[in-house]
Design a protein around this motif. Structure first.
Motif, mmCIF file in Angstrom:
data_model
loop_
_atom_site.group_PDB
_atom_site.id
_atom_site.type_symbol
_atom_site.label_atom_id
_atom_site.label_comp_id
_atom_site.label_asym_id
_atom_site.label_seq_id
_atom_site.Cartn_x
_atom_site.Cartn_y
_atom_site.Cartn_z
ATOM 1 N N TRP A 173 25.904 59.587 33.003
ATOM 2 C CA TRP A 173 25.281 57.673 32.387
ATOM 3 C C TRP A 173 26.536 57.386 31.639
ATOM 4 O O TRP A 173 26.479 56.492 31.396
ATOM 5 C CB TRP A 173 24.588 59.033 31.150
ATOM 6 C CG TRP A 173 24.123 58.237 29.885
ATOM 7 C CD1 TRP A 173 22.699 57.295 29.747
ATOM 8 C CD2 TRP A 173 24.589 58.698 28.351
ATOM 9 N NE1 TRP A 173 23.156 57.391 28.168
ATOM 10 C CE2 TRP A 173 24.285 57.448 27.655
ATOM 11 C CE3 TRP A 173 25.860 59.158 28.261
ATOM 12 C CZ2 TRP A 173 23.719 57.491 26.595
ATOM 13 C CZ3 TRP A 173 26.225 59.387 26.532
ATOM 14 C CH2 TRP A 173 25.985 58.701 25.987
ATOM 15 N N ALA A 174 27.261 58.345 30.557
ATOM 16 C CA ALA A 174 28.591 57.235 30.691
ATOM 17 C C ALA A 174 29.352 56.306 31.213
ATOM 18 O O ALA A 174 29.449 55.520 30.713
ATOM 19 C CB ALA A 174 29.348 58.518 30.347
ATOM 20 N N THR A 175 28.784 56.219 32.718
ATOM 21 C CA THR A 175 29.551 54.930 32.995
ATOM 22 C C THR A 175 28.275 54.126 33.520
ATOM 23 O O THR A 175 29.100 52.707 33.410
ATOM 24 C CB THR A 175 29.336 55.445 35.003
ATOM 25 O OG1 THR A 175 28.088 56.032 35.537
ATOM 26 C CG2 THR A 175 30.552 56.512 34.855
ATOM 27 N N THR A 176 27.748 54.110 33.112
ATOM 28 C CA THR A 176 27.005 52.868 32.398
ATOM 29 C C THR A 176 25.960 52.609 30.853
ATOM 30 O O THR A 176 25.831 51.387 30.823
ATOM 31 C CB THR A 176 25.652 52.781 32.920
ATOM 32 O OG1 THR A 176 24.717 54.436 32.899
ATOM 33 C CG2 THR A 176 25.700 52.916 34.922
ATOM 34 N N ALA A 177 26.754 53.244 29.990
ATOM 35 C CA ALA A 177 26.290 52.857 28.802
ATOM 36 C C ALA A 177 27.231 52.509 28.370
ATOM 37 O O ALA A 177 28.384 51.665 29.159
ATOM 38 C CB ALA A 177 26.405 54.340 28.353
ATOM 39 N N ASP A 178 26.799 51.520 27.082
ATOM 40 C CA ASP A 178 27.372 50.432 26.392
ATOM 41 C C ASP A 178 28.296 51.352 25.110
ATOM 42 O O ASP A 178 28.999 50.056 24.341
ATOM 43 C CB ASP A 178 27.218 49.598 26.624
ATOM 44 C CG ASP A 178 25.894 49.174 25.634
ATOM 45 O OD1 ASP A 178 26.232 50.401 24.510
ATOM 46 O OD2 ASP A 178 25.671 48.616 24.554
ATOM 47 N N PHE A 179 28.302 52.235 25.190
ATOM 48 C CA PHE A 179 28.907 52.570 24.248
ATOM 49 C C PHE A 179 31.115 53.151 24.342
ATOM 50 O O PHE A 179 31.242 52.835 25.893
ATOM 51 C CB PHE A 179 29.086 54.274 23.832
ATOM 52 C CG PHE A 179 29.634 55.627 24.224
ATOM 53 C CD1 PHE A 179 30.388 56.302 24.471
ATOM 54 C CD2 PHE A 179 28.853 56.071 25.053
ATOM 55 C CE1 PHE A 179 30.668 57.185 24.764
ATOM 56 C CE2 PHE A 179 28.809 56.675 25.919
ATOM 57 C CZ PHE A 179 29.881 57.592 25.897
ATOM 58 N N THR A 180 31.904 52.855 23.293
ATOM 59 C CA THR A 180 33.102 53.325 22.675
ATOM 60 C C THR A 180 33.651 54.443 22.298
ATOM 61 O O THR A 180 32.873 54.692 20.972
ATOM 62 C CB THR A 180 34.200 51.998 22.891
ATOM 63 O OG1 THR A 180 33.902 51.430 21.690
ATOM 64 C CG2 THR A 180 33.837 50.794 24.183
ATOM 65 N N GLY A 181 34.764 54.879 22.475
ATOM 66 C CA GLY A 181 35.061 56.591 21.742
ATOM 67 C C GLY A 181 34.570 57.304 21.728
ATOM 68 O O GLY A 181 34.106 57.611 22.918
#
Length: 312
Positions: free
Chosen positions: A220-228
């Protein structure tokens, strides 16, 4: 389809991340020292990430939409990767750890017991980095694992050439023999044999995550747009007594405890200090977690199936 580079990816949830990225239709390149071959159809670059010249040469003209770094433990490794992947990827996801919040090895803001620890307690953008420490010494690195992760996050957070996100994983369980730390097997063995489990006088809860759930979150983190940073843990903290009770039910034996004096080491997952994480940020960003007690009995059963009989 995305082009995704995975540094590591040779065992446990890292291996599963590679399989799930491939199953999702992404073009995957695994970058590691070659101890294990990736699945068929996955490109494999055999190189030591600690050798910057060799890493840069191996990457050649390749670019990636996302890099998932499973095996970054020091700021030196992070600095090498930040330089090597500058201009080669738009997003970089590093697997970090709950240990960054351990108040026993860093001066951190106090979080009252019972209050889940949020990500801002350790801000990588403001964390002090010391590149001249003996990070290449295995004994030093083992003793300073949490600090190595904190400083690695700090290097990436300041790199500026790609979006950076860190996934701070809870204690990972499940997978039977794949769970290479042996911590669940330790409890199963001692409870099955009626051996003592050492605990603190006052035990505090911690948080866990199933290895498949962590693989899902990294996907999921590869396509999510969050940082940090984002914390990754199942709902439902457990203390060592809760954990042992679930195992005891599975094996049909009572857990036997011995309380250790203050300041003495106890069994894995017996904590006398509070740093159980909050998963609120990941939920707000759209990820749904299971409850620890939903999967832990199955993980225990799976581990039992791989354990030799205590009478053998």
């Amino acid at each position: 389809m995305q082009k995704i580079g995975v540094i590591g990816g040779s065992r446990y949830f890292g291996k599963l991340v590679v399989k799930r990225l491939q199953a999702a239709g992404h073009q995957v390149t695994v970058i590691n020292r070659g101890s294990t071959s990736p699945p068929g159809g996955v490109e494999h670059l055999v190189v030591d990430r600690n050798d910057e010249a060799a890493l840069t040469a191996a990457l050649d003209s390749r670019t990636f939409d996302v890099v998932v770094d499973q095996v970054c433990y020091t700021p030196v490794q992070a600095a090498i990767a930040a330089r090597a992947f500058a201009g080669r990827t738009r997003r970089y996801v590093m697997t970090s750890t709950i240990e960054v919040y351990d108040p026993a090895n860093a001066a951190l803001p106090t979080v009252p017991p019972g209050t889940p620890v949020p990500e801002e307690i350790v801000d990588p953008a403001a964390w002090l980095v010391a590149m001249d420490l003996p990070w290449h010494d295995d004994a030093y690195l083992e003793a300073h694992y949490a600090e190595g992760k904190r400083q690695a996050e700090a290097i990436f957070a300041r790199a500026g050439s790609f979006e950076f996100a860190s996934v701070r994983s809870a204690h990972v369980l499940g997978g039977g023999a794949q769970e290479f730390t042996g911590r669940l097997a330790y409890y199963i063995g001692r409870i099955t044999k009626g051996e003592e489990i050492t605990v603190h006088a006052k035990t505090l809860p911690t948080v866990f995550i199933h290895y498949e759930e962590l693989a899902d979150l990294l996907l999921w983190a590869t396509t999510a747009d969050f940082t940090g940073p984002v914390n990754a843990c199942s709902d439902g903290p457990l203390d060592v007594h809760d954990l042992a009770a679930i195992i005891a039910t599975q094996v049909g034996r009572e857990a036997v405890y011995r309380t250790v004096p203050a300041g003495e080491d106890a069994s894995p997952f017996s904590f006398d200090r509070h740093y159980a994480m909050s998963n609120a940020r990941a939920k707000e960003l759209g990820f749904s977690f299971s409850h620890t007690t939903d999967w832990l009995p199955g993980a225990v059963a799976e581990a039992l199936a791989t354990e030799p009989s205590p009478t053998a």
